[in-house]
Design a protein around this motif. Structure first.
Motif, PDB file in Angstrom:
ATOM      1  N   LYS A 231       0.957  -1.202  -0.013  1.00 50.30           N
ATOM      2  CA  LYS A 231       0.055  -0.053   0.147  1.00 50.30           C
ATOM      3  C   LYS A 231       0.909   1.169   0.077  1.00 50.30           C
ATOM      4  CE  LYS A 231      -3.890  -2.104   2.450  1.00 50.30           C
ATOM      5  NZ  LYS A 231      -4.953  -1.760   3.889  1.00 50.30           N
ATOM      6  N   THR A 232       0.212   2.439  -0.650  1.00 52.48           N
ATOM      7  CA  THR A 232       1.006   3.767  -0.432  1.00 52.48           C
ATOM      8  C   THR A 232       0.231   4.502   0.394  1.00 52.48           C
ATOM      9  OG1 THR A 232      -0.012   4.516  -2.308  1.00 52.48           O
ATOM     10  CG2 THR A 232       1.998   3.203  -2.656  1.00 52.48           C
ATOM     11  N   MET A 233       0.944   5.634   0.941  1.00 52.64           N
ATOM     12  CA  MET A 233       0.118   6.513   1.673  1.00 52.64           C
ATOM     13  C   MET A 233       0.291   8.092   1.324  1.00 52.64           C
ATOM     14  SD  MET A 233       2.750   6.475   4.953  1.00 52.64           S
ATOM     15  CE  MET A 233       4.536   6.653   4.816  1.00 52.64           C
ATOM     16  N   SER A 234      -0.771   8.914   1.867  1.00 50.52           N
ATOM     17  CA  SER A 234      -0.526  10.320   1.321  1.00 50.52           C
ATOM     18  C   SER A 234      -1.430  10.987   2.591  1.00 50.52           C
ATOM     19  CB  SER A 234      -1.275  10.566   0.109  1.00 50.52           C
ATOM     20  OG  SER A 234      -0.907  11.864  -0.233  1.00 50.52           O
ATOM     21  N   THR A 235      -1.222  12.375   2.530  1.00 52.37           N
ATOM     22  CA  THR A 235      -2.083  13.122   3.287  1.00 52.37           C
ATOM     23  C   THR A 235      -2.492  14.306   2.428  1.00 52.37           C
ATOM     24  OG1 THR A 235      -0.259  14.379   4.107  1.00 52.37           O
ATOM     25  CG2 THR A 235      -0.969  12.496   5.417  1.00 52.37           C
ATOM     26  N   GLY A 247       5.621   4.286   0.045  1.00 50.36           N
ATOM     27  CA  GLY A 247       5.138   3.130   0.596  1.00 50.36           C
ATOM     28  C   GLY A 247       4.997   2.990   2.069  1.00 50.36           C
ATOM     29  N   THR A 248       4.541   1.852   2.612  1.00 47.98           N
ATOM     30  CA  THR A 248       4.188   1.861   4.114  1.00 47.98           C
ATOM     31  C   THR A 248       5.204   0.992   5.032  1.00 47.98           C
ATOM     32  OG1 THR A 248       2.706   0.243   3.938  1.00 47.98           O
ATOM     33  CG2 THR A 248       1.779   2.364   3.860  1.00 47.98           C
ATOM     34  N   CYS A 305       1.489   9.134   9.978  1.00 49.88           N
ATOM     35  CA  CYS A 305       0.566   8.206   9.445  1.00 49.88           C
ATOM     36  C   CYS A 305       1.353   6.685   9.586  1.00 49.88           C
ATOM     37  CB  CYS A 305       0.452   8.247   7.752  1.00 49.88           C
ATOM     38  SG  CYS A 305      -0.721   9.790   7.532  1.00 49.88           S
ATOM     39  N   CYS A 306       2.795   6.681   9.447  1.00 50.40           N
ATOM     40  CA  CYS A 306       3.580   5.456   9.646  1.00 50.40           C
ATOM     41  C   CYS A 306       3.201   5.044  11.206  1.00 50.40           C
ATOM     42  CB  CYS A 306       4.922   5.946   9.436  1.00 50.40           C
ATOM     43  SG  CYS A 306       5.355   6.106   7.744  1.00 50.40           S
ATOM     44  N   GLU A 307       3.174   6.012  12.043  1.00 54.67           N
ATOM     45  CA  GLU A 307       3.235   5.271  13.566  1.00 54.67           C
ATOM     46  C   GLU A 307       1.751   5.355  14.062  1.00 54.67           C
ATOM     47  OE1 GLU A 307       5.244   8.375  15.590  1.00 54.67           O
ATOM     48  OE2 GLU A 307       7.128   8.136  14.482  1.00 54.67           O
ATOM     49  N   CYS A 314      -4.771  10.502   7.000  1.00 55.54           N
ATOM     50  CA  CYS A 314      -4.059   9.697   6.585  1.00 55.54           C
ATOM     51  C   CYS A 314      -5.035   8.760   5.500  1.00 55.54           C
ATOM     52  CB  CYS A 314      -3.510   8.587   7.528  1.00 55.54           C
ATOM     53  SG  CYS A 314      -2.296   9.535   8.431  1.00 55.54           S
ATOM     54  N   THR A 315      -4.307   8.565   4.220  1.00 56.00           N
ATOM     55  CA  THR A 315      -4.963   7.782   3.212  1.00 56.00           C
ATOM     56  C   THR A 315      -4.007   6.575   2.832  1.00 56.00           C
ATOM     57  OG1 THR A 315      -6.161   9.619   2.433  1.00 56.00           O
ATOM     58  CG2 THR A 315      -6.081   7.802   0.810  1.00 56.00           C
ATOM     59  N   PHE A 316      -4.494   5.385   2.730  1.00 54.48           N
ATOM     60  CA  PHE A 316      -3.779   4.202   2.545  1.00 54.48           C
ATOM     61  C   PHE A 316      -4.369   3.572   1.109  1.00 54.48           C
ATOM     62  CE2 PHE A 316      -2.810   5.001   6.931  1.00 54.48           C
ATOM     63  CZ  PHE A 316      -1.474   4.997   7.026  1.00 54.48           C
ATOM     64  N   THR A 317      -3.687   3.367   0.327  1.00 51.65           N
ATOM     65  CA  THR A 317      -4.082   3.133  -1.026  1.00 51.65           C
ATOM     66  C   THR A 317      -3.426   1.933  -1.580  1.00 51.65           C
ATOM     67  OG1 THR A 317      -4.842   5.277  -1.724  1.00 51.65           O
ATOM     68  CG2 THR A 317      -4.839   3.687  -3.414  1.00 51.65           C
TER      69      THR A 317
END
Length: 326
Positions: A231-235, A247-248, A305-307, A314-317
């Protein structure tokens, strides 16, 4: 912050979580895996490691001699991002771009011991095979050398090659099986958590020799590599995801920090000094104060978002994959 994903290579390139045992009773042999990868992505040709482009090792801006052995350097390899190793500043590593059309092939040949500069002997070869159309990706890593000083890599055999010419080394003798690669504690996919190619200051020196596909489909084929669901993440409004995915897995654990001032294994004083300590974005020409104003809030948001993945915003895709990736 920009992060094009690319070197370096190198899967052997990386460390990570140990993979669980395979569910299948029958594990693919290297020839079976090589044939699947050749069929679904493209064939890897035989190649000579010594013909690749050498990745420079510098100390305080000066390239070291071929027989030098610095413990720290300006742009160390991040092959093992969790510990200091003497190999991080070892001269002689080479990169080859064997791509053609939609088939991307990045080969990384590295040395763990000092050998003659022009030698065809290397200690490890890793290859990332990726298709920009269907996103399918394969991982190959050589077996360890049988003796000190490495092995002859003047002809690296294609992983699908059943019978080598003449007295050349066979694929089954040269390459680890996919199960061996997947089960080892150094996980390719955990480091390559946003795409098949990962940029670092080390590999960035030869970036023109590395294929890139930062936004394409991405999935690892073969039963040995199905434990990961990336998954990838963004804000909202995050400046770090304008040119690439994040990535996560090891990106959270190591690379976000390394790209923005955290001491990385093998770094010398220069590497830990701005602007070299902040290598994202890659075209960074800002003062440190300007960098902080432009990027620190975005970096902090991703770290939260990681922690704490449940943090609002936090968006995980899931990374897009081929419909027939497995």
């Amino acid at each position: 912050m920009r992060l094009a994903h690319a070197v370096l290579l190198l899967c052997a390139l990386c460390l990570g979580a140990a993979a669980p045992a395979l569910a299948d009773k029958h594990e693919q042999t290297i020839l079976e895996y090589g044939a699947q990868c050749a069929r679904e992505i493209g064939e890897i040709p035989p190649f000579d490691c010594a013909s690749g482009t050498e990745i420079p090792i510098t100390v305080d801006g000066k390239r070291v001699a071929a027989d030098a052995f610095p413990s720290r350097c300006d742009r160390p390899s991040l092959l093992r991002p969790d510990k200091d190793l003497i190999q991080q500043c070892m001269p002689g590593a080479r990169i080859l771009d064997l791509s053609r059309g939609a088939t991307q092939i990045s080969a990384y040949c590295r040395r763990n011991t000092q050998v003659a500069h022009a030698s065809t002997y290397f200690d490890e070869v890793v290859v990332v095979l990726h298709h920009t159309g269907n996103g399918k990706t394969c991982w190959f890593q050589s077996k360890p050398p049988a003796r000190d000083g490495g092995f002859d890599a003047s002809r690296v055999p294609p992983p699908h090659e059943k019978t080598p010419p003449g007295e050349k080394r066979a694929a089954v003798e040269f390459w680890k099986t996919p199960g061996e690669v997947a089960r080892q504690s150094t996980s390719c996919i955990a480091c390559h958590d946003a795409g098949p190619f990962v940029l670092s200051p080390f590999i960035g020196q030869v970036w023109d020799k590395v294929p890139t596909d930062p936004w394409g489909k991405y999935s690892s084929i073969g039963p040995a590599f199905q434990m990961h669901r990336l998954k990838t993440m963004s804000t909202p409004g995050n400046t770090c995801v304008g040119c690439h995915r994040i990535g996560t897995e090891k990106s959270c654990e190591h690379y976000l920090g390394f790209s923005a001032g955290t001491h990385a294994p093998g770094n010398n004083k220069l590497a830990d000094t701005y602007p070299m300590s902040h290598w994202m974005p890659t075209d960074n020409n800002m003062s440190e104060a300007q960098w902080m104003a432009a990027n620190q809030a975005s970096l902090d948001a991703l770290r939260r978002c990681c922690e704490h993945p449940e943090t609002p915003g936090c968006t995980f895709t899931p990374i897009p994959t081929s419909d027939a990736a497995r």
